[in-house]
Design a protein around this motif. Structure first.
Motif, PDB file in Angstrom:
ATOM      1  N   LEU A  53       0.848  -1.188   0.000  1.00  0.00           N
ATOM      2  CA  LEU A  53       0.000   0.000   0.000  1.00  0.00           C
ATOM      3  C   LEU A  53       0.884   1.239   0.000  1.00  0.00           C
ATOM      4  O   LEU A  53       1.771   1.381   0.840  1.00  0.00           O
ATOM      5  N   ILE A  54       0.649   2.122  -0.965  1.00  0.00           N
ATOM      6  CA  ILE A  54       1.341   3.412  -1.013  1.00  0.00           C
ATOM      7  C   ILE A  54       0.311   4.470  -0.639  1.00  0.00           C
ATOM      8  O   ILE A  54      -0.638   4.713  -1.393  1.00  0.00           O
ATOM      9  N   HIS A  55       0.464   5.050   0.522  1.00  0.00           N
ATOM     10  CA  HIS A  55      -0.514   5.999   1.053  1.00  0.00           C
ATOM     11  C   HIS A  55       0.099   7.397   0.957  1.00  0.00           C
ATOM     12  O   HIS A  55       0.987   7.743   1.728  1.00  0.00           O
ATOM     13  N   VAL A  56      -0.396   8.210   0.048  1.00  0.00           N
ATOM     14  CA  VAL A  56       0.203   9.521  -0.200  1.00  0.00           C
ATOM     15  C   VAL A  56      -0.235  10.498   0.882  1.00  0.00           C
ATOM     16  O   VAL A  56      -1.397  10.919   0.945  1.00  0.00           O
ATOM     17  N   GLY A  57       0.694  10.873   1.757  1.00  0.00           N
ATOM     18  CA  GLY A  57       0.389  11.815   2.812  1.00  0.00           C
ATOM     19  C   GLY A  57      -0.558  11.247   3.854  1.00  0.00           C
ATOM     20  O   GLY A  57      -0.969  10.087   3.791  1.00  0.00           O
ATOM     21  N   LEU A  58      -0.899  12.077   4.819  1.00  0.00           N
ATOM     22  CA  LEU A  58      -1.805  11.681   5.898  1.00  0.00           C
ATOM     23  C   LEU A  58      -3.045  12.571   5.883  1.00  0.00           C
ATOM     24  O   LEU A  58      -2.957  13.773   5.659  1.00  0.00           O
ATOM     25  N   GLU A  59      -4.187  11.939   6.088  1.00  0.00           N
ATOM     26  CA  GLU A  59      -5.484  12.619   6.090  1.00  0.00           C
ATOM     27  C   GLU A  59      -5.766  13.286   4.752  1.00  0.00           C
ATOM     28  O   GLU A  59      -6.430  14.325   4.686  1.00  0.00           O
ATOM     29  N   THR A  60      -5.276  12.645   3.688  1.00  0.00           N
ATOM     30  CA  THR A  60      -5.505  13.169   2.338  1.00  0.00           C
ATOM     31  C   THR A  60      -6.794  12.657   1.727  1.00  0.00           C
ATOM     32  O   THR A  60      -7.196  13.118   0.663  1.00  0.00           O
ATOM     33  N   VAL A  61      -7.463  11.730   2.397  1.00  0.00           N
ATOM     34  CA  VAL A  61      -8.733  11.231   1.889  1.00  0.00           C
ATOM     35  C   VAL A  61      -9.748  12.364   1.791  1.00  0.00           C
ATOM     36  O   VAL A  61     -10.627  12.362   0.923  1.00  0.00           O
ATOM     37  N   ALA A  62      -9.622  13.368   2.689  1.00  0.00           N
ATOM     38  CA  ALA A  62     -10.579  14.469   2.707  1.00  0.00           C
ATOM     39  C   ALA A  62     -10.461  15.366   1.476  1.00  0.00           C
ATOM     40  O   ALA A  62     -11.353  16.176   1.206  1.00  0.00           O
ATOM     41  N   LEU A  63      -9.383  15.233   0.708  1.00  0.00           N
ATOM     42  CA  LEU A  63      -9.226  16.039  -0.510  1.00  0.00           C
ATOM     43  C   LEU A  63     -10.158  15.571  -1.621  1.00  0.00           C
ATOM     44  O   LEU A  63     -10.339  16.271  -2.624  1.00  0.00           O
ATOM     45  N   ASN A  64     -10.724  14.369  -1.461  1.00  0.00           N
ATOM     46  CA  ASN A  64     -11.670  13.833  -2.450  1.00  0.00           C
ATOM     47  C   ASN A  64     -11.112  13.828  -3.869  1.00  0.00           C
ATOM     48  O   ASN A  64     -11.817  14.116  -4.834  1.00  0.00           O
ATOM     49  N   GLY A  65      -9.828  13.507  -3.969  1.00  0.00           N
ATOM     50  CA  GLY A  65      -9.218  13.372  -5.291  1.00  0.00           C
ATOM     51  C   GLY A  65      -8.522  14.606  -5.797  1.00  0.00           C
ATOM     52  O   GLY A  65      -7.801  14.537  -6.814  1.00  0.00           O
ATOM     53  N   ALA A  66      -8.720  15.744  -5.161  1.00  0.00           N
ATOM     54  CA  ALA A  66      -8.061  16.972  -5.617  1.00  0.00           C
ATOM     55  C   ALA A  66      -6.552  16.831  -5.472  1.00  0.00           C
ATOM     56  O   ALA A  66      -6.056  16.482  -4.407  1.00  0.00           O
ATOM     57  N   GLY A  67      -5.818  17.091  -6.544  1.00  0.00           N
ATOM     58  CA  GLY A  67      -4.367  17.004  -6.528  1.00  0.00           C
ATOM     59  C   GLY A  67      -3.824  15.654  -6.958  1.00  0.00           C
ATOM     60  O   GLY A  67      -2.607  15.466  -6.990  1.00  0.00           O
ATOM     61  N   PHE A  68      -4.715  14.718  -7.343  1.00  0.00           N
ATOM     62  CA  PHE A  68      -4.285  13.387  -7.752  1.00  0.00           C
ATOM     63  C   PHE A  68      -4.744  13.107  -9.190  1.00  0.00           C
ATOM     64  O   PHE A  68      -5.922  13.302  -9.515  1.00  0.00           O
ATOM     65  N   THR A  69      -3.845  12.633 -10.026  1.00  0.00           N
ATOM     66  CA  THR A  69      -4.179  12.190 -11.384  1.00  0.00           C
ATOM     67  C   THR A  69      -3.807  10.723 -11.514  1.00  0.00           C
ATOM     68  O   THR A  69      -2.673  10.327 -11.212  1.00  0.00           O
ATOM     69  N   VAL A  70      -4.773   9.906 -11.942  1.00  0.00           N
ATOM     70  CA  VAL A  70      -4.583   8.456 -11.995  1.00  0.00           C
ATOM     71  C   VAL A  70      -4.075   8.035 -13.366  1.00  0.00           C
ATOM     72  O   VAL A  70      -4.573   8.493 -14.395  1.00  0.00           O
ATOM     73  N   ASP A  72      -0.155  16.803  -7.494  1.00  0.00           N
ATOM     74  CA  ASP A  72       0.037  18.243  -7.395  1.00  0.00           C
ATOM     75  C   ASP A  72       0.419  18.498  -5.943  1.00  0.00           C
ATOM     76  O   ASP A  72      -0.437  18.641  -5.074  1.00  0.00           O
ATOM     77  N   LEU A  73       1.717  18.528  -5.664  1.00  0.00           N
ATOM     78  CA  LEU A  73       2.187  18.560  -4.286  1.00  0.00           C
ATOM     79  C   LEU A  73       1.752  19.817  -3.542  1.00  0.00           C
ATOM     80  O   LEU A  73       1.552  19.784  -2.320  1.00  0.00           O
ATOM     81  N   ASP A  74       1.586  20.932  -4.272  1.00  0.00           N
ATOM     82  CA  ASP A  74       1.148  22.160  -3.603  1.00  0.00           C
ATOM     83  C   ASP A  74      -0.282  22.009  -3.085  1.00  0.00           C
ATOM     84  O   ASP A  74      -0.611  22.358  -1.945  1.00  0.00           O
ATOM     85  N   VAL A  75      -1.163  21.457  -3.936  1.00  0.00           N
ATOM     86  CA  VAL A  75      -2.561  21.261  -3.525  1.00  0.00           C
ATOM     87  C   VAL A  75      -2.650  20.267  -2.380  1.00  0.00           C
ATOM     88  O   VAL A  75      -3.362  20.481  -1.397  1.00  0.00           O
ATOM     89  N   ILE A  76      -1.921  19.172  -2.519  1.00  0.00           N
ATOM     90  CA  ILE A  76      -1.979  18.130  -1.495  1.00  0.00           C
ATOM     91  C   ILE A  76      -1.397  18.630  -0.177  1.00  0.00           C
ATOM     92  O   ILE A  76      -1.947  18.374   0.897  1.00  0.00           O
ATOM     93  N   ALA A  77      -0.297  19.369  -0.242  1.00  0.00           N
ATOM     94  CA  ALA A  77       0.332  19.873   0.983  1.00  0.00           C
ATOM     95  C   ALA A  77      -0.590  20.807   1.743  1.00  0.00           C
ATOM     96  O   ALA A  77      -0.612  20.813   2.981  1.00  0.00           O
ATOM     97  N   ASP A  78      -1.396  21.591   1.003  1.00  0.00           N
ATOM     98  CA  ASP A  78      -2.321  22.512   1.673  1.00  0.00           C
ATOM     99  C   ASP A  78      -3.412  21.771   2.448  1.00  0.00           C
ATOM    100  O   ASP A  78      -3.901  22.257   3.460  1.00  0.00           O
ATOM    101  N   GLY A  79      -3.802  20.592   1.959  1.00  0.00           N
ATOM    102  CA  GLY A  79      -4.908  19.883   2.588  1.00  0.00           C
ATOM    103  C   GLY A  79      -4.521  18.706   3.451  1.00  0.00           C
ATOM    104  O   GLY A  79      -5.382  18.098   4.084  1.00  0.00           O
ATOM    105  N   ALA A  80      -3.233  18.371   3.490  1.00  0.00           N
ATOM    106  CA  ALA A  80      -2.797  17.184   4.212  1.00  0.00           C
ATOM    107  C   ALA A  80      -2.256  17.522   5.595  1.00  0.00           C
ATOM    108  O   ALA A  80      -1.742  18.615   5.827  1.00  0.00           O
TER     109      ALA A  80
END
Length: 839
Positions: free
Chosen positions: A72-89, A107-115
């Motif tokens: 399992l690769i879990h990107v950041g912590l509490e990133t589930v609340a971003l609802n996909g924002a900042g992630f491209t599959v 998008d590390l800037d978007v993810i960092a703001d919400g994680a």
């Protein structure tokens, strides 16, 4: 033995998993691994394999190798609340990938703001044991970071097709200890590996702690995965078990209570008044005995992996033997709690976490403490007081195992004198069981809750208990006189002379009533004007029968046969059932035995008796309906009952009857059982638990021999209030006039049946007893501890008085008015003490 190398899925700083600021990851409860603080925006496949997990939130991805290793690769912590924002599959679930293939772009800037943190765990969640390769360094994508060792034969379950299914969990109280234990027991019964996924979280179905750590709530959608030789069977069994509801079969309504933080009050003459939460009712006066326990010192450094691993497993085995011996005696509550402790002790998640710490060079004691403390912290972090209370069970086991590891004899139980009231910061179940019950008068603790195992044990022992006491208990000195008023939610230390006199008078009056009742418990029960009222006991297993008879029970009005069917993977056969029923009949020594057929379904699911998904299991395939749905199980039980030999009456009682047709079907099966076994035909009766049965008793009567009111269910169905709903507990009262009117109507329709009884909670409610008699009830089946007091109350009544009281009760507006009326009429006999009377 084979191994798989896991390569860095992204560039960044490679850190030990323990540095992740999340207990579930840091303590290895999700799995072994490392973490990467990313410096590039691409997440890549860690090896050749298949994408087997990709939540809609895209914040995590799981890849499985051909050998069955899952990462399992879990990107950041509490990133589930971003609802996909900042992630491209780049690779959908089910896609085959090569090592280094892009899985996600970030998008590390978007993810960092919400994680909470960008530190990203890389966890081996299945297939083998992982060892980190030099954490604490900078890594490039594709560098080796983990080695996963697969023991010979261990990969079998991970090979071949992985089957998946989705299931929505009907769990009104979440996935707490008992239902989680049922899932774990079910999963362990198959040659397969089963996992549950809830969003970003994943749990091995065989791990009790991991399952509880998922934090499943009512209605959550779970993804089930199974691989191995019996994958299909395991998947279906676990799915059916979850759909069945998985709730406990105790009819217990949990009360959510916040810790009391009220400051101590200084009363008259300098007395100290502390407030708390009632865990077990009662009023006692005694001397405080302070129970202190010192922290057991453990060495962090080990003496070698082999030596510490051996020591750990020897200690676990020793404690397991101790618990099994303790479980062999005592009541049903004690055995159930110790069974839960055994489940924790065998939990693979706990053991694996401890073994990981040992493998890192820690001592066995340190490793076990780290594992149990991590699990306890997880439970306490959940938004559910009952789950938080399960942390105490883990800490209890922690202490027992550490004592076993020390090689020294367990400390002797605290010596207490007669009338001792134990005060402590907290009390563990094993400590309470070790105390001299004959000398223990009460319990008062800073911590704990009303649904804790200590509370359950105290209530079963008849020991008043006050828990969740806030500030001030540390000021209660050892040996000081205290008044423990659990009913009034208070403990008064160094009471004034006046308060002490009032409390002693109230307690003495209560004890006199109980002593007088016990002295006459063995005599037949009749009202003051000679009307025969039989007082039976509700029983849960054979161990309760003899003590119930000694306490005055004139028979068994309800044998809950679920004790034979729960916590197992297959139904008990006919001979096993016969042995248990016969043992109970022998203990009753010619007294009547009423055996309720299996009441499964609803809040009592069975893994081998799966039910379809139901919006409301309490209204679904439960009670007699489940027996008619599986006639093979019902017929086996009826055959066993027919073979019981007793000088007294043996009877079959059908639960949850709603129609005459159900009785006729069951009667036909009973006739078959009688013919096949050549035994005597038992009496046949029904529980009146549905308004339908209450309103049509006149139609049921020709087909049956007796009725018994199950007032707990009858009340919830009459008032349309779920008895599992804590918020409705105060309103869910069987003395509501609507319930009493149903009882009156049913008694009227019953005619001259052999027994017109009550086996629900009202039979143990002293306030309700005269009303029930006035309505025409002539048999009361109470909890064993209440039999003597029920008989004592009956002896002080006349039938005319009971009828007059019942008529007035039917005319009241609500349950409170009925209780006030009955309490006033019974005051001279029972001298009930209002809550807070010693204040």
């Amino acid at each position: 033995m084979t191994s798989v190398v896991v390569h860095a899925p992204m560039a960044g700083w490679l850190a030990p998993l323990g540095e992740v600021p999340d207990a579930a990851f840091a303590e290895g409860l999700v799995g072994d691994g490392v973490a990467i603080d990313p410096t590039e925006p691409v997440v890549r496949a860690p090896f050749d394999g298949v994408v087997v997990g990709l939540p809609a939130s895209r914040h995590a991805v799981t890849v499985r190798s051909a050998e069955g290793v899952e990462v399992l690769i879990h990107v950041g912590l509490e990133t589930v609340a971003l609802n996909g924002a900042g992630f491209t599959v780049h690779a959908a679930e089910g896609a085959k990938v090569k090592a280094g293939d892009p899985l996600l772009t970030l998008d590390l800037d978007v993810i960092a703001d919400g994680a909470k943190s960008l530190l990203s765990p890389v966890i081996v969640v299945g297939g083998g044991a992982a060892t980190a390769i030099d954490p604490g360094r900078s890594v490039r994508a594709g560098e080796a970071i983990l080695t996963v060792v697969i023991e010979d034969g261990a990969a079998v379950q991970g090979q071949g097709e992985t089957l998946t299914t989705m299931v929505r969990a009907p769990l009104p109280h979440g996935l707490h200890a008992r239902p989680a234990a049922r899932i774990a027991a079910c999963a362990k019964g198959f040659d397969a590996r089963v996992t549950l996924r809830l969003g970003e979280r994943r749990a091995d179905a065989a791990s009790l702690v991991a399952l509880m750590g998922l934090g499943v709530r009512d209605g959550d959608e779970l993804k089930l995965e199974a691989s191995g030789r019996q994958a299909a069977e395991a998947l279906e069994a676990v799915r059916a078990l979850i759909l069945s509801g998985l709730e406990e079969g105790q009819g217990h309504t949990a009360t959510v209570v916040a810790s009391v933080k009220a400051a101590p009050i200084i009363g008259e003459d300098g007395e100290l008044i502390l407030s708390g939460v009632t865990a077990a009712p009662g009023l006692v006066v005694g001397r405080a005995v302070r129970l202190r326990q010192s922290e057991i010192v453990v060495a962090e450094a080990g003496r070698g992996v082999a030596a510490e691993t051996t020591a750990l497993h020897q200690a676990l085995s020793a404690v397991r033997s101790q618990i099994e011996r303790a479980a062999a005696g005592g009541g049903a509550h004690r055995r159930a709690i110790l069974a839960a402790h055994l489940a924790f002790l065998d939990d693979p998640g706990l053991i694996e976490t401890a073994e990981r710490h040992v493998a890192e060079g820690r001592g066995a004691g340190f490793a076990w403490r780290e594992a149990t403390r991590a699990g306890a912290a997880l439970f306490r972090a959940m938004d559910d007081p009952r789950m938080a209370e399960r942390a105490d069970d883990l800490l209890d086991l922690e202490r027992q195992v550490l004592i076993a590891l020390s090689g020294e004899a367990a400390p002797a139980p605290v010596a207490i004198g007669p009338g001792s009231i134990v005060v402590a910061d907290d009390l563990l179940p094993s400590q309470l069981m070790a105390l001299d019950a004959a000398r223990l008068a009460g319990i008062c603790t800073v911590r704990g809750g009303p649904t804790s195992h200590v509370a359950i044990l105290a209530a079963a022992m008849g020991v008043p208990a006050l828990v969740a006491v806030g500030d001030g208990l540390e000021r209660v000195e050892d040996g000081v006189l205290v008044v423990l008023d659990a009913d009034g939610r208070q403990m008064i230390a160094a009471p004034s002379a006046a308060r002490q006199a009032r409390a002693q008078s109230a307690a003495a009056a209560r004890e006199r009533r109980r002593a007088d009742a016990r002295a006459l418990a063995g005599e037949d029960c009749r009202t003051a004007d000679g009307v025969r009222i039989e007082v039976f006991a509700n029983l849960g297993d054979a161990a309760e029968a003899a003590p119930a008879v000694a306490g005055g029970a004139e028979g068994c009005g309800l044998l809950r046969t679920e004790f034979l069917f729960l916590e197992r993977e297959t139904a008990p056969d006919e001979d096993e059932q016969l042995a248990e029923y016969q043992a109970i009949a022998d203990a009753l020594d010619g007294r009547p035995l009423i055996v309720r057929t299996l009441d499964a379904g609803g809040d009592k699911p069975l893994p081998y008796l799966p039910t379809p998904p139901e919006e409301n299991p309490a209204l679904g395939l439960r009670g007699v309906r489940s027996g008619l749905h599986r006639p093979d199980i019902l017929l086996t039980q009826l055959r066993a009952i027919c073979r019981v030999r007793s000088r007294g009456a043996v009877a079959v009682m059908l639960p949850m009857i709603a129609s005459v047709a159900e009785v006729r079907q069951a009667r036909a099966m009973l006739d078959v059982a009688v013919a096949e076994t050549g035994g005597a035909a038992p009496l046949l009766g029904v529980m009146i638990e549905t308004p339908a049965a209450a309103m049509t008793t006149d139609r049921l009567a020709p087909a049956i021999d007796f009725i018994s009111f199950g007032t707990n269910d009858l009340t919830q169905y009459a008032l349309a209030m779920d008895r599992q709903n804590a918020g409705l507990a105060a309103q869910l009262d069987g003395l509501h006039p609507a319930v009493l009117r149903l009882i009156a109507r049913s008694v009227e329709g019953a005619g001259a049946l052999k027994w017109i009884g009550v086996c629900g909670g009202l039979a143990s409610d002293l306030t309700a007893v005269p009303i029930l008699i006035g309505l025409g009830v002539r048999e009361l089946s109470a909890t064993p501890s209440m039999v003597a007091e029920v008989k004592a109350v009956v002896r002080g009544l006349t039938l005319d008085d009971c009828r007059a009281l019942a008529a007035e009760a039917l005319a009241q507006d609500g349950a409170e008015a009925v209780r006030a009326l009955a309490g006033e009429r019974l005051a001279a006999l029972l001298q009930p003490r209002a809550v807070g009377a010693v204040a």
